[in-house]
Design a protein around this motif. Structure first.
Motif, PDB file in Angstrom:
ATOM      1  N   PHE A   1       0.853  -1.179   0.000  1.00 47.19           N
ATOM      2  CA  PHE A   1       0.000   0.000   0.000  1.00 47.19           C
ATOM      3  C   PHE A   1       0.893   1.234   0.000  1.00 47.19           C
ATOM      4  CE2 PHE A   1      -2.901  -3.109   2.018  1.00 47.19           C
ATOM      5  CZ  PHE A   1      -3.973  -2.971   1.151  1.00 47.19           C
ATOM      6  N   LEU A   2       0.426   2.283  -0.620  1.00 47.43           N
ATOM      7  CA  LEU A   2       1.164   3.549  -0.614  1.00 47.43           C
ATOM      8  C   LEU A   2       0.504   4.523   0.349  1.00 47.43           C
ATOM      9  CD1 LEU A   2       2.400   2.247  -3.157  1.00 47.43           C
ATOM     10  CD2 LEU A   2       2.385   4.505  -4.216  1.00 47.43           C
ATOM     11  N   ASP A   3       1.270   5.473   0.820  1.00 50.25           N
ATOM     12  CA  ASP A   3       0.775   6.498   1.740  1.00 50.25           C
ATOM     13  C   ASP A   3       0.027   7.551   0.916  1.00 50.25           C
ATOM     14  OD1 ASP A   3       0.376   8.584   3.514  1.00 50.25           O
ATOM     15  OD2 ASP A   3       2.412   8.569   4.307  1.00 50.25           O
ATOM     16  N   ALA A   4      -1.292   7.592   1.107  1.00 43.99           N
ATOM     17  CA  ALA A   4      -2.130   8.501   0.317  1.00 43.99           C
ATOM     18  C   ALA A   4      -2.138   9.917   0.867  1.00 43.99           C
ATOM     19  CB  ALA A   4      -3.555   7.970   0.254  1.00 43.99           C
ATOM     20  N   ASP A   5      -1.724  10.098   2.105  1.00 42.76           N
ATOM     21  CA  ASP A   5      -1.851  11.406   2.755  1.00 42.76           C
ATOM     22  C   ASP A   5      -0.528  12.081   3.067  1.00 42.76           C
ATOM     23  OD1 ASP A   5      -4.710  11.128   2.890  1.00 42.76           O
ATOM     24  OD2 ASP A   5      -4.409   9.727   4.554  1.00 42.76           O
ATOM     25  N   GLY A   6       0.563  11.349   2.990  1.00 42.01           N
ATOM     26  CA  GLY A   6       1.861  11.915   3.331  1.00 42.01           C
ATOM     27  C   GLY A   6       2.255  13.050   2.403  1.00 42.01           C
ATOM     28  N   GLU A   7       2.844  14.070   2.964  1.00 43.26           N
ATOM     29  CA  GLU A   7       3.233  15.224   2.169  1.00 43.26           C
ATOM     30  C   GLU A   7       4.451  14.918   1.295  1.00 43.26           C
ATOM     31  OE1 GLU A   7       1.657  18.165   1.868  1.00 43.26           O
ATOM     32  OE2 GLU A   7       0.076  17.223   3.058  1.00 43.26           O
ATOM     33  N   ARG A   8       4.598  15.681   0.259  1.00 40.75           N
ATOM     34  CA  ARG A   8       5.678  15.551  -0.706  1.00 40.75           C
ATOM     35  C   ARG A   8       7.030  15.775  -0.038  1.00 40.75           C
ATOM     36  NH1 ARG A   8       8.761  19.025  -3.858  1.00 40.75           N
ATOM     37  NH2 ARG A   8       8.733  18.712  -6.132  1.00 40.75           N
ATOM     38  N   THR A   9       7.993  14.874  -0.262  1.00 37.14           N
ATOM     39  CA  THR A   9       9.374  15.106   0.161  1.00 37.14           C
ATOM     40  C   THR A   9      10.242  15.475  -1.040  1.00 37.14           C
ATOM     41  OG1 THR A   9      10.207  12.843  -0.130  1.00 37.14           O
ATOM     42  CG2 THR A   9       9.080  13.345   1.953  1.00 37.14           C
ATOM     43  N   GLY A  10       9.816  15.047  -2.234  1.00 42.42           N
ATOM     44  CA  GLY A  10      10.594  15.297  -3.441  1.00 42.42           C
ATOM     45  C   GLY A  10      11.726  14.314  -3.640  1.00 42.42           C
ATOM     46  N   ARG A  11      11.829  13.295  -2.783  1.00 43.47           N
ATOM     47  CA  ARG A  11      12.924  12.331  -2.866  1.00 43.47           C
ATOM     48  C   ARG A  11      12.408  10.971  -3.316  1.00 43.47           C
ATOM     49  NH1 ARG A  11      13.686  14.700   2.138  1.00 43.47           N
ATOM     50  NH2 ARG A  11      13.028  12.776   3.178  1.00 43.47           N
ATOM     51  N   TYR A  12      13.122  10.370  -4.226  1.00 39.28           N
ATOM     52  CA  TYR A  12      12.809   9.013  -4.681  1.00 39.28           C
ATOM     53  C   TYR A  12      14.027   8.471  -5.415  1.00 39.28           C
ATOM     54  CZ  TYR A  12      12.268  11.051  -9.342  1.00 39.28           C
ATOM     55  OH  TYR A  12      12.501  11.706 -10.533  1.00 39.28           O
ATOM     56  N   ARG A  13      14.027   7.178  -5.674  1.00 34.83           N
ATOM     57  CA  ARG A  13      15.081   6.581  -6.482  1.00 34.83           C
ATOM     58  C   ARG A  13      14.449   5.610  -7.465  1.00 34.83           C
ATOM     59  NH1 ARG A  13      16.943   1.440  -3.675  1.00 34.83           N
ATOM     60  NH2 ARG A  13      15.644   1.289  -1.814  1.00 34.83           N
ATOM     61  N   THR A  14      15.129   5.386  -8.548  1.00 31.49           N
ATOM     62  CA  THR A  14      14.626   4.458  -9.553  1.00 31.49           C
ATOM     63  C   THR A  14      15.613   3.318  -9.741  1.00 31.49           C
ATOM     64  OG1 THR A  14      15.628   5.777 -11.326  1.00 31.49           O
ATOM     65  CG2 THR A  14      13.316   6.223 -10.793  1.00 31.49           C
ATOM     66  N   GLY A  15      15.128   2.232 -10.292  1.00 30.79           N
ATOM     67  CA  GLY A  15      15.974   1.079 -10.560  1.00 30.79           C
ATOM     68  C   GLY A  15      15.702   0.554 -11.949  1.00 30.79           C
ATOM     69  N   GLY A  16      15.612  -0.764 -12.057  1.00 31.03           N
ATOM     70  CA  GLY A  16      15.305  -1.391 -13.334  1.00 31.03           C
ATOM     71  C   GLY A  16      13.979  -2.116 -13.247  1.00 31.03           C
ATOM     72  N   THR A  17      13.945  -3.335 -13.781  1.00 24.89           N
ATOM     73  CA  THR A  17      12.705  -4.102 -13.782  1.00 24.89           C
ATOM     74  C   THR A  17      12.539  -4.951 -12.519  1.00 24.89           C
ATOM     75  OG1 THR A  17      13.799  -5.900 -14.981  1.00 24.89           O
ATOM     76  CG2 THR A  17      12.665  -4.235 -16.296  1.00 24.89           C
TER      77      THR A  17
END
Length: 223
Positions: free
Chosen positions: A167-183
């Motif tokens: 499940f994802l957090d539907a209410d959490g405020e934006r941090t602007g941080r994330y990372r990506t990977g592959g498949t």
């Protein structure tokens, strides 16, 4: 898309959790946003400066063509609980591929499903032992859109961003941080908080503005 200035973004599935955050993120950055939903009257909260809420059907080629004409990129966060996943997602993918070819929009950024990410090379999570059978059909149906886009002409520059299979957090405020990977699934600490829809939206709009991944399924998670 190199050198293309993105000003107008259409968001399909704008009434859903991922879609609402994507609309807000794109508008926050000053884009003109076309928020596509089935029934605009149900979503008065989407109305904001720079946002136009319109009725449309992501599974209808003519609707996609008409609503995306003149746009620079499209974000699809569309889903349906009224139509089986193995029907809805491939139909939406075919409609988007054809409709965007008609309207001349090249960049498509879509929300994927984490259970379609690989738990081992060549083995999606939904095919692993112990995966809940009641969720497998939905995951396979959702992932079927990939096959459609893989077979689309090279002119369609698509990417599918798949968040963690929780499940994802539907209410959490934006941090602007994330990372990506592959498949494959990204490794997360056992005590990692839920990934936020707000940060998924940041990743979606980043890929619409300045594409880093092309014609690929890409895992996205906490920064």
């Amino acid at each position: 898309m190199s050198g293309v200035t993105v000003r107008r973004i259409a968001v399909f599935g704008a009434g859903g959790r991922a879609g609402r955050w994507a609309v807000a993120e794109a508008a926050r950055r000053g884009h003109e946003v076309t928020a596509v939903v089935r029934s605009p009257a149900k979503y008065p909260e989407l109305t904001a400066d720079g946002v136009t809420v319109v009725a449309g059907d992501v599974t209808d080629r003519a609707s996609v063509t008409a609503l995306t004409a003149g746009h620079d990129a499209v974000i699809s966060a569309a889903g349906s609980y009224d139509v089986p996943a193995d029907e809805f997602f491939p139909a939406a993918a075919r409609s988007l591929a054809a409709g965007l070819a008609d309207s001349g929009v090249r960049r498509l950024v879509a929300v994927g499903i984490g259970t379609a990410l690989e738990a081992a090379p060549g083995v999606p999570l939904h095919d692993t032992e112990g995966f809940p059978p009641e969720h497998r059909g939905f995951s396979i149906g959702h992932a079927a859109e990939l096959t459609v886009w893989q077979q689309a002409p090279e002119a369609l520059d698509w990417v599918v961003l798949a968040p963690p299979p929780t499940f994802l957090d539907a209410d959490g405020e934006r941090t602007g941080r994330y990372r990506t990977g592959g498949t494959g699934l990204l490794e997360l600490p056992a005590d990692a908080p839920l990934f936020r829809y707000a940060d998924l939206a940041v990743a979606l709009v980043d890929e619409a503005e300045a594409p880093r991944h092309h014609r690929a399924l890409v895992a996205v998670a906490h920064g």
